[in-house]
Scaffold this active site. Sequence first.
Site, PDB file in Angstrom:
ATOM      1  CE1 TYR A 170     -32.072  30.604  52.999  1.00 25.38           C
ATOM      2  CE2 TYR A 170     -31.135  29.622  54.651  1.00 25.38           C
ATOM      3  CZ  TYR A 170     -31.069  29.562  53.258  1.00 25.38           C
ATOM      4  OH  TYR A 170     -30.157  29.134  52.563  1.00 25.38           O
ATOM      5  NE  ARG A 226     -34.999  22.986  53.275  1.00 19.09           N
ATOM      6  CZ  ARG A 226     -34.152  23.230  54.380  1.00 19.09           C
ATOM      7  NH1 ARG A 226     -34.229  24.229  55.224  1.00 19.09           N
ATOM      8  NH2 ARG A 226     -32.890  22.783  54.222  1.00 19.09           N
ATOM      9  CG  HIS A 228     -24.742  24.616  63.090  1.00 18.41           C
ATOM     10  ND1 HIS A 228     -26.070  24.105  63.095  1.00 18.41           N
ATOM     11  CD2 HIS A 228     -24.597  25.127  61.751  1.00 18.41           C
ATOM     12  CE1 HIS A 228     -26.821  24.443  62.156  1.00 18.41           C
ATOM     13  NE2 HIS A 228     -25.940  24.915  61.372  1.00 18.41           N
ATOM     14  CG  ASN A 264     -30.583  23.355  46.064  1.00 18.58           C
ATOM     15  OD1 ASN A 264     -30.121  24.275  46.724  1.00 18.58           O
ATOM     16  ND2 ASN A 264     -32.032  23.144  46.254  1.00 18.58           N
ATOM     17  NE  ARG A 312     -23.981  28.259  55.825  1.00 19.69           N
ATOM     18  CZ  ARG A 312     -23.240  27.480  55.071  1.00 19.69           C
ATOM     19  NH1 ARG A 312     -22.099  28.085  54.577  1.00 19.69           N
ATOM     20  NH2 ARG A 312     -22.952  26.281  55.135  1.00 19.69           N
TER      21      ARG A 312
END
Length: 717
Positions: free
Chosen positions: A474, A570, A441, A59, A381
């Site tokens: 996820y 988050r 998206h 990250n 993705r």
Amino acid sequence: MSSHPIIELPQTAPREASELYFNRELSWLAFNERVLAEASNTSYPLLERLRFLAISGSNLDEFVMIRVAGLAGQVQRGIDRPAIDGRTPSQQLAAVRERVASVAARQQQVWEELHALLGEAGIHVADERRVDPEALEWLREYFLEEILPVITPQALDPAHPFPFVANRGLGLLFTLTRNSDGQQLIEMILIPSALPRFVRVPGEASIYISITSLICRFADHVFPGFTIHGDGLFRILRDSDIEIEEEAEDLVRTFRSAIQRRRRGRVIQLEIEVDFDPVAEQVLLEQTGVSDALVLKSKGIIGLDCLNEIVDADRSDLKFLSYTPRYPERIREHDGDCFAAIREKDIVIHHPYESFEVVVDFLRQAASDPDVVAIKQTLYRAGNQSAIINALIAAAEEGKSVTAVVEIKARFDEEQNLMWAAKLERAGVQVIYGFVDWKTHAKVAMVVRREEDGFRTYCHFGTGNYHPVTARIYTDLSFFTAAPEFGRDAAKLFNFVSGYVEPRSTEALVISPLNLRDELCAAIEREIAHARAGRPAAIWIKCNQITDQAMIDRLYEASEAGVEIDLVVRGICCLRPGVEGLSENIRVKSIIGRFLEHGRIYAFANGHPMPSGEAKVYISSADLMERNLDRRVEAMIPILNHTVHDQVLQQVLLANMLDTEQSWLLAPDGSYARIVAEDRPFNCHHYFMTNPSLSGRGEALDPDAIPKLALRKGRAA
């Protein structure tokens, strides 16, 4: 709900921006600090703690390559436009670099702790003291056969200029003296990315030796006839953002060129070992041109993401108990016929607790069904081994009309997506790249099927990507429907992306950048009106980031009007909760746990106590960020089916609100603190893992077997 102290700010003058909002970059670093804190969570198995450390390292790398690089670029170009909190780029860059250095130092402290614990558990990492003579001989042979042929030493002198070091590239510098004439030299060895970072020594004991230490140990084989005086390991991070001109004539060609440029971006951060040879260090600093880059010295591991190689060790006793997602009962009830199940009633699937395989099966079935005439799909993705891609190719080869919107601007997936696009086109799929300046998206798939009463459109809307790997870690929602209005709206969305045909109106779907912002603002305004009329007024939101100033200001207005607002955010949150006269009715928390919270849910009380069947509930691919609302094609889906509505609001969202075991509360000063339950702690991940299918269970399971959730002073009941 959980509460926190209210901070009263003086009102003698208008509030400064710093009093109204948190800085985006510093808020992200606070998120990564929460991820890093999980590496010290003693309730987790040891290798899972190591995984969190590796994630925090990866990250931080991406943050430096994109966000820090962006700030550095603004400073370099003399841009002084302030951020949401009023800081200029130069002020942000200074604060961010200081915080990055602090996070990096803490990461190494955590590594020291875990390193010792791993040793106690029988996993010895970079501990050459445990290598006996027999193992040392094996390592020497391994080096000679597997490493030496791959590496290439290069002298650094006027005849051999300093070589290019790729982004995330690792290198070793050696200071040497040639024995024949006493000449001093500096040599570099770049570590090929194809090599593993660690080698496991054969034997019962789990001993891992780093590639770099092997090269240093056996450097006499690389430099015969030289005396080695010192060495040092370094790593470079480069500017990895991609900027595309709106006037680009060929988007694919432009991106291929931009990807190449990214590999050669300017150096943003240099990491070196704390005991780096001083002579070699000076050469490195001069040759890499890091005068304006952050230089970090580490006494631990450089490039913490490499620890994933240790996480993969075959030690199930040091990992979470394996978990197998359930396949939705509703689909099973129809003998695996996705279309029959969806035709009967809308379905919501909760990943990763319920298998992503149902999404793949939906498309596979469409590919093989002779009655399916067309498939349209967005791909943001898709991963490097995609069953989704294969299903689309199979459909095209069956002669169906297949359209794929491939977003080649998906950061760090550009090359993968270009490869998929080429493969899809070769199979006969119509590939659309969307807008030059907007990313597509939205996660949407539609299947048009010929049936007895005419054509019917089946739709899938998701909050997450069509990615089989991330779908296992996820938390996201998949919504399936055959309602005609959703089918018509999905077709309009695809026409908008493929032909720039902007829909004049939609029946159900909300689309950005067309009307999603307006719809959210209108929903907030309705809650304000309910509050002022004395009716129950509340807003519940679960998302990944909140950075859009206009949306934050609307939430502040709602708080001042008396609307009770609970946010599960988050990552980045620029909204400052709990400030008297501004946001005293807003509570913000972040959930960090075994799974990465990714789904977006927006719920509005609509004049009734939360949660209720009268609330307005939406799921979406969009966060409350300017880019999502104004510069991306996103979808927000109203949940109209009563059963699905209750599942999303009174199970998924409520469980997130009630979680205490994985939740961090955001204070008015920007700090986060773990929530500590006084009694009856509740873990939303554990709840969903241990209960029968919550979405689409049909009549096969006893609904009373599922523990009911209730909002009682912030506790699960």
